[in-house]
Design a protein around this motif. Structure first.
Motif, PDB file in Angstrom:
ATOM      1  N   SER A  45       0.858  -1.181   0.000  1.00 30.36           N
ATOM      2  CA  SER A  45       0.000   0.000   0.000  1.00 30.36           C
ATOM      3  C   SER A  45       0.898   1.236   0.000  1.00 30.36           C
ATOM      4  CB  SER A  45      -0.888  -0.009   1.238  1.00 30.36           C
ATOM      5  OG  SER A  45      -1.681   1.159   1.271  1.00 30.36           O
ATOM      6  N   ILE A  46       0.617   2.152  -0.888  1.00 31.16           N
ATOM      7  CA  ILE A  46       1.432   3.360  -1.023  1.00 31.16           C
ATOM      8  C   ILE A  46       0.559   4.572  -0.715  1.00 31.16           C
ATOM      9  CG2 ILE A  46       2.855   4.737  -2.589  1.00 31.16           C
ATOM     10  CD1 ILE A  46       3.206   2.011  -4.171  1.00 31.16           C
ATOM     11  N   ASP A  47       0.972   5.356   0.263  1.00 33.50           N
ATOM     12  CA  ASP A  47       0.223   6.548   0.669  1.00 33.50           C
ATOM     13  C   ASP A  47      -1.251   6.244   0.948  1.00 33.50           C
ATOM     14  OD1 ASP A  47       2.515   8.088   0.483  1.00 33.50           O
ATOM     15  OD2 ASP A  47       2.084   8.781  -1.547  1.00 33.50           O
ATOM     16  N   GLY A  48      -1.522   5.084   1.528  1.00 35.82           N
ATOM     17  CA  GLY A  48      -2.886   4.708   1.875  1.00 35.82           C
ATOM     18  C   GLY A  48      -3.703   4.169   0.708  1.00 35.82           C
ATOM     19  N   VAL A  49      -3.100   4.094  -0.471  1.00 31.55           N
ATOM     20  CA  VAL A  49      -3.793   3.574  -1.656  1.00 31.55           C
ATOM     21  C   VAL A  49      -3.616   2.053  -1.676  1.00 31.55           C
ATOM     22  CG1 VAL A  49      -3.802   3.603  -4.190  1.00 31.55           C
ATOM     23  CG2 VAL A  49      -3.385   5.717  -2.925  1.00 31.55           C
ATOM     24  N   PRO A  50      -4.684   1.304  -1.902  1.00 29.73           N
ATOM     25  CA  PRO A  50      -4.534  -0.157  -1.965  1.00 29.73           C
ATOM     26  C   PRO A  50      -3.489  -0.565  -3.012  1.00 29.73           C
ATOM     27  CG  PRO A  50      -6.846   0.431  -1.884  1.00 29.73           C
ATOM     28  CD  PRO A  50      -6.079   1.714  -2.086  1.00 29.73           C
ATOM     29  N   PRO A  51      -2.856  -1.689  -2.793  1.00 36.29           N
ATOM     30  CA  PRO A  51      -1.790  -2.138  -3.693  1.00 36.29           C
ATOM     31  C   PRO A  51      -2.279  -2.414  -5.118  1.00 36.29           C
ATOM     32  CG  PRO A  51      -1.963  -3.576  -1.752  1.00 36.29           C
ATOM     33  CD  PRO A  51      -3.086  -2.609  -1.691  1.00 36.29           C
ATOM     34  N   LEU A  52      -1.350  -2.287  -6.038  1.00 38.18           N
ATOM     35  CA  LEU A  52      -1.663  -2.594  -7.434  1.00 38.18           C
ATOM     36  C   LEU A  52      -2.173  -4.026  -7.565  1.00 38.18           C
ATOM     37  CD1 LEU A  52      -1.692  -1.863 -10.431  1.00 38.18           C
ATOM     38  CD2 LEU A  52       0.709  -2.622 -10.533  1.00 38.18           C
ATOM     39  N   GLY A  53      -1.588  -4.951  -6.823  1.00 38.76           N
ATOM     40  CA  GLY A  53      -2.035  -6.341  -6.883  1.00 38.76           C
ATOM     41  C   GLY A  53      -3.517  -6.473  -6.589  1.00 38.76           C
ATOM     42  N   PHE A  54      -3.992  -5.741  -5.576  1.00 40.48           N
ATOM     43  CA  PHE A  54      -5.426  -5.767  -5.274  1.00 40.48           C
ATOM     44  C   PHE A  54      -6.239  -5.266  -6.457  1.00 40.48           C
ATOM     45  CE2 PHE A  54      -9.054  -3.062  -4.349  1.00 40.48           C
ATOM     46  CZ  PHE A  54      -9.957  -4.018  -3.914  1.00 40.48           C
ATOM     47  N   THR A 143     -14.971  -0.982 -14.156  1.00 44.91           N
ATOM     48  CA  THR A 143     -13.663  -1.413 -14.636  1.00 44.91           C
ATOM     49  C   THR A 143     -12.760  -0.202 -14.867  1.00 44.91           C
ATOM     50  OG1 THR A 143     -14.731  -3.339 -15.630  1.00 44.91           O
ATOM     51  CG2 THR A 143     -12.503  -2.824 -16.378  1.00 44.91           C
ATOM     52  N   GLN A 144     -13.312   0.859 -15.431  1.00 45.80           N
ATOM     53  CA  GLN A 144     -12.532   2.079 -15.644  1.00 45.80           C
ATOM     54  C   GLN A 144     -12.141   2.736 -14.318  1.00 45.80           C
ATOM     55  OE1 GLN A 144     -11.218   3.423 -18.542  1.00 45.80           O
ATOM     56  NE2 GLN A 144     -11.790   1.374 -19.218  1.00 45.80           N
ATOM     57  N   ARG A 145     -13.019   2.688 -13.343  1.00 44.73           N
ATOM     58  CA  ARG A 145     -12.712   3.268 -12.032  1.00 44.73           C
ATOM     59  C   ARG A 145     -11.489   2.587 -11.428  1.00 44.73           C
ATOM     60  NH1 ARG A 145     -17.169   2.266  -7.887  1.00 44.73           N
ATOM     61  NH2 ARG A 145     -18.363   3.250  -9.533  1.00 44.73           N
ATOM     62  N   HIS A 146     -11.461   1.262 -11.478  1.00 45.83           N
ATOM     63  CA  HIS A 146     -10.315   0.550 -10.911  1.00 45.83           C
ATOM     64  C   HIS A 146      -9.083   0.650 -11.795  1.00 45.83           C
ATOM     65  CE1 HIS A 146     -11.789  -0.870  -7.130  1.00 45.83           C
ATOM     66  NE2 HIS A 146     -12.970  -0.949  -7.708  1.00 45.83           N
ATOM     67  N   LEU A 147      -9.268   0.811 -13.080  1.00 45.64           N
ATOM     68  CA  LEU A 147      -8.120   1.088 -13.941  1.00 45.64           C
ATOM     69  C   LEU A 147      -7.467   2.395 -13.508  1.00 45.64           C
ATOM     70  CD1 LEU A 147      -6.292   0.723 -16.422  1.00 45.64           C
ATOM     71  CD2 LEU A 147      -8.072   1.905 -17.751  1.00 45.64           C
ATOM     72  N   GLY A 148      -8.271   3.420 -13.269  1.00 46.90           N
ATOM     73  CA  GLY A 148      -7.737   4.703 -12.820  1.00 46.90           C
ATOM     74  C   GLY A 148      -6.989   4.570 -11.509  1.00 46.90           C
ATOM     75  N   GLN A 149      -7.533   3.784 -10.589  1.00 53.15           N
ATOM     76  CA  GLN A 149      -6.853   3.575  -9.320  1.00 53.15           C
ATOM     77  C   GLN A 149      -5.550   2.801  -9.515  1.00 53.15           C
ATOM     78  OE1 GLN A 149     -10.213   1.880  -7.215  1.00 53.15           O
ATOM     79  NE2 GLN A 149     -10.582   3.814  -6.169  1.00 53.15           N
ATOM     80  N   ALA A 150      -5.547   1.842 -10.432  1.00 57.32           N
ATOM     81  CA  ALA A 150      -4.325   1.098 -10.724  1.00 57.32           C
ATOM     82  C   ALA A 150      -3.262   2.028 -11.316  1.00 57.32           C
ATOM     83  CB  ALA A 150      -4.627  -0.061 -11.678  1.00 57.32           C
ATOM     84  N   ILE A 151      -3.676   2.910 -12.200  1.00 58.33           N
ATOM     85  CA  ILE A 151      -2.730   3.871 -12.804  1.00 58.33           C
ATOM     86  C   ILE A 151      -2.146   4.780 -11.727  1.00 58.33           C
ATOM     87  CG2 ILE A 151      -2.545   5.873 -14.333  1.00 58.33           C
ATOM     88  CD1 ILE A 151      -4.624   4.431 -16.159  1.00 58.33           C
ATOM     89  N   LEU A 152      -2.989   5.279 -10.839  1.00 60.18           N
ATOM     90  CA  LEU A 152      -2.498   6.129  -9.748  1.00 60.18           C
ATOM     91  C   LEU A 152      -1.490   5.358  -8.891  1.00 60.18           C
ATOM     92  CD1 LEU A 152      -2.534   8.633  -7.920  1.00 60.18           C
ATOM     93  CD2 LEU A 152      -4.486   7.599  -6.734  1.00 60.18           C
ATOM     94  N   THR A 153      -1.806   4.133  -8.562  1.00 57.52           N
ATOM     95  CA  THR A 153      -0.905   3.325  -7.757  1.00 57.52           C
ATOM     96  C   THR A 153       0.438   3.136  -8.469  1.00 57.52           C
ATOM     97  OG1 THR A 153      -2.801   2.185  -6.792  1.00 57.52           O
ATOM     98  CG2 THR A 153      -0.663   1.111  -6.569  1.00 57.52           C
TER      99      THR A 153
END
Length: 159
Positions: A45-54, A143-153
């Motif tokens: 977890s980076i800066d409170g953001v869930p891990p990319l793996g998740f 799916t796009q929402r989690h893609l955005g979160q993955a990109i941020l991570t």
């Protein structure tokens, strides 16, 4: 070029096409943003953001689950167990990306058979009401929402 601007999937119904374009965008962006991602940070977890793996595991699993509902199926015990394990440390990046790709491919095939978007569907144990069309729209946007979160991570991990 973004998939929705590329004229791809010309034979698909516009609703299905939008979901397929969303899936193409996921593949394209994950390839771009995960290249060079440090393996040691995959489950961190980076800066409170869930891990990319998740996020990758959740994209694959949620696509599978939402597709099941869209085609009129109930979730299996295996799908429910996978949902409970989404945050557990596990696969490497290549395995997670392969799982995302396989889930997107299977979903694309399954939803391409849908033609009536007004058919009622029910989601979850509470059997919350929606329609095939509602599920397809949610499939694309979730799916796009989690893609955005993955990109941020990815960006946070590689800065």
């Amino acid at each position: 070029m973004e998939p929705w601007l590329s004229g791809t999937v010309p034979h698909a119904d516009p609703v299905i096409r939008a979901v397929l374009h969303s899936f193409q965008q996921v593949r394209q962006d994950l390839e771009k943003f995960t290249t060079g991602f440090p393996a040691a940070k995959l489950w961190e977890s980076i800066d409170g953001v869930p891990p990319l793996g998740f996020h990758l595991r959740h994209i694959a699993g949620s696509v599978e689950r939402l597709t099941a509902y869209a085609v009129g199926d109930e979730l299996t015990e295996q799908q429910l167990a996978a949902l409970r394990r989404e945050s557990e440390v596990g696969e490497d990046l290549a395995g997670l990306l392969a799982a995302v790709d396989a889930s997107l491919s299977a979903s694309g095939k399954a939803i391409s058979t849908l033609t009536d978007f007004t058919v009622p569907r029910f989601v979850g144990r509470q059997r919350l009401p929606t329609t095939v069309g509602g599920l397809l729209v949610h499939l694309a946007e979730h799916t796009q929402r989690h893609l955005g979160q993955a990109i941020l991570t990815c960006k946070l991990a590689m800065k």
